[in-house]
Design an enzyme around this catalytic site. Structure first.
Site, PDB file in Angstrom:
ATOM      1  N   LYS A  74       3.094 -20.947  13.120  1.00 25.20           N
ATOM      2  CA  LYS A  74       2.066 -20.299  12.294  1.00 25.20           C
ATOM      3  C   LYS A  74       2.083 -20.878  10.891  1.00 25.20           C
ATOM      4  O   LYS A  74       3.114 -20.855  10.212  1.00 25.20           O
ATOM      5  CB  LYS A  74       2.327 -18.789  12.208  1.00 25.20           C
ATOM      6  CG  LYS A  74       1.894 -18.032  13.439  1.00 25.20           C
ATOM      7  CD  LYS A  74       1.829 -16.554  13.126  1.00 25.20           C
ATOM      8  CE  LYS A  74       1.624 -15.727  14.391  1.00 25.20           C
ATOM      9  NZ  LYS A  74       2.003 -14.336  14.189  1.00 25.20           N
TER      10      LYS A  74
ATOM     11  N   SER B 245       1.811  -9.419  -0.517  1.00 26.22           N
ATOM     12  CA  SER B 245       1.537 -10.861  -0.506  1.00 26.22           C
ATOM     13  C   SER B 245       0.104 -11.127  -0.067  1.00 26.22           C
ATOM     14  O   SER B 245      -0.579 -11.989  -0.627  1.00 26.22           O
ATOM     15  CB  SER B 245       2.513 -11.573   0.434  1.00 26.22           C
ATOM     16  OG  SER B 245       3.833 -11.387   0.002  1.00 26.22           O
TER      17      SER B 245
ATOM     18  N   HIS C  72       8.656  -7.396  -4.632  1.00 20.59           N
ATOM     19  CA  HIS C  72       9.864  -7.936  -3.984  1.00 20.59           C
ATOM     20  C   HIS C  72      10.971  -8.140  -5.028  1.00 20.59           C
ATOM     21  O   HIS C  72      12.134  -7.782  -4.796  1.00 20.59           O
ATOM     22  CB  HIS C  72       9.563  -9.299  -3.346  1.00 20.59           C
ATOM     23  CG  HIS C  72       8.569  -9.278  -2.221  1.00 20.59           C
ATOM     24  ND1 HIS C  72       7.526 -10.162  -2.134  1.00 20.59           N
ATOM     25  CD2 HIS C  72       8.474  -8.487  -1.130  1.00 20.59           C
ATOM     26  CE1 HIS C  72       6.830  -9.928  -1.027  1.00 20.59           C
ATOM     27  NE2 HIS C  72       7.383  -8.907  -0.403  1.00 20.59           N
TER      28      HIS C  72
ATOM     29  N   ARG D  80       6.996   1.211  -0.310  1.00 21.50           N
ATOM     30  CA  ARG D  80       5.922   1.494  -1.269  1.00 21.50           C
ATOM     31  C   ARG D  80       5.268   2.837  -0.989  1.00 21.50           C
ATOM     32  O   ARG D  80       4.682   3.446  -1.887  1.00 21.50           O
ATOM     33  CB  ARG D  80       4.849   0.395  -1.202  1.00 21.50           C
ATOM     34  CG  ARG D  80       5.302  -0.943  -1.737  1.00 21.50           C
ATOM     35  CD  ARG D  80       4.340  -2.040  -1.352  1.00 21.50           C
ATOM     36  NE  ARG D  80       4.287  -2.164   0.104  1.00 21.50           N
ATOM     37  CZ  ARG D  80       3.674  -3.145   0.757  1.00 21.50           C
ATOM     38  NH1 ARG D  80       3.044  -4.090   0.085  1.00 21.50           N
ATOM     39  NH2 ARG D  80       3.684  -3.187   2.074  1.00 21.50           N
TER      40      ARG D  80
END
Ligand code: PNS
Length: 167
Positions: free
Chosen positions: A45, A132, A21, A95
């Protein structure tokens, strides 16, 4: 007076921010007048990091990029985020072709909704394996993520994620 600042939005969950990032933010900061990192989240969440922690880690990671701002948005369409901050471009790092296949329908949907364009930056191939979720998994199992995340995230993961098996 009209605002002529050229702005892009870098949206994501950033739970937590990775060096992949950060590579995109750094390159974006050289291409746009202002870069808005938009942390989009669902308050129902629970992530690994609370939204305030994600913002703080992003701010620390981008402290040397003066034209980068960090903001949070809950239950908001990305096109609405762009409207609110005055950005006409969404910026995404890619990516792989898998990323592209995932991102293309969202880019087309966002353009249909308001005309906002999505620009893709090819990610640094040396960072292409970082996500992540993988970082969280490796850290939770006691693996060393040094160099894969900004230093502040490394420290926060060490405090936050107790390796399984440890009491
Ligand atoms: O880091 P992530 O989890 O891959 O980020 C995904 C994110 C937040 C960029 C994506 O879920 C998103 O754009 N959410 C906004 C909701 C929205 O506008 N959906 C409709 C347009 S495709």
């Amino acid at each position: 007076m009209s605002d002529t600042t050229r702005r892009c939005v870098c949206p994501g969950s950033y739970d937590p921010v990775t060096m992949g990032h950060l590579d995109v933010f750094t390159r974006a900061s050289a291409l746009w007048d202002e870069v808005v990192i938009a942390v989009l989240h669902n308050p129902d969440k629970q992530g690994t990091f609370a939204i305030e922690e994600r913002l703080e880690l992003l701010r620390r990671a981008t402290a040397d990029l003066p034209n980068v701002r960090v903001r949070a948005f809950a239950r908001t369409l990305l096109v609405e985020v762009c409207r609110q901050v005055g950005a006409d471009v969404i910026l995404k790092g890619l990516r792989s072709d898998t990323d592209f296949a995932y991102e293309l329908p969202m880019a087309l949907m966002n353009r249909e909704l308001t005309g906002v364009e999505t620009v893709f930056l090819p990610g640094n191939p040396r960072l292409g394996h970082l996500s992540s979720s993988l970082i969280r998994e490796v850290a939770s199992l006691g693996g060393d993520v040094t160099g894969m995340v900004p230093d502040a995230v490394h420290d926060a993961l060490r405090e936050r994620v107790t390796p399984r098996g440890a009491s």
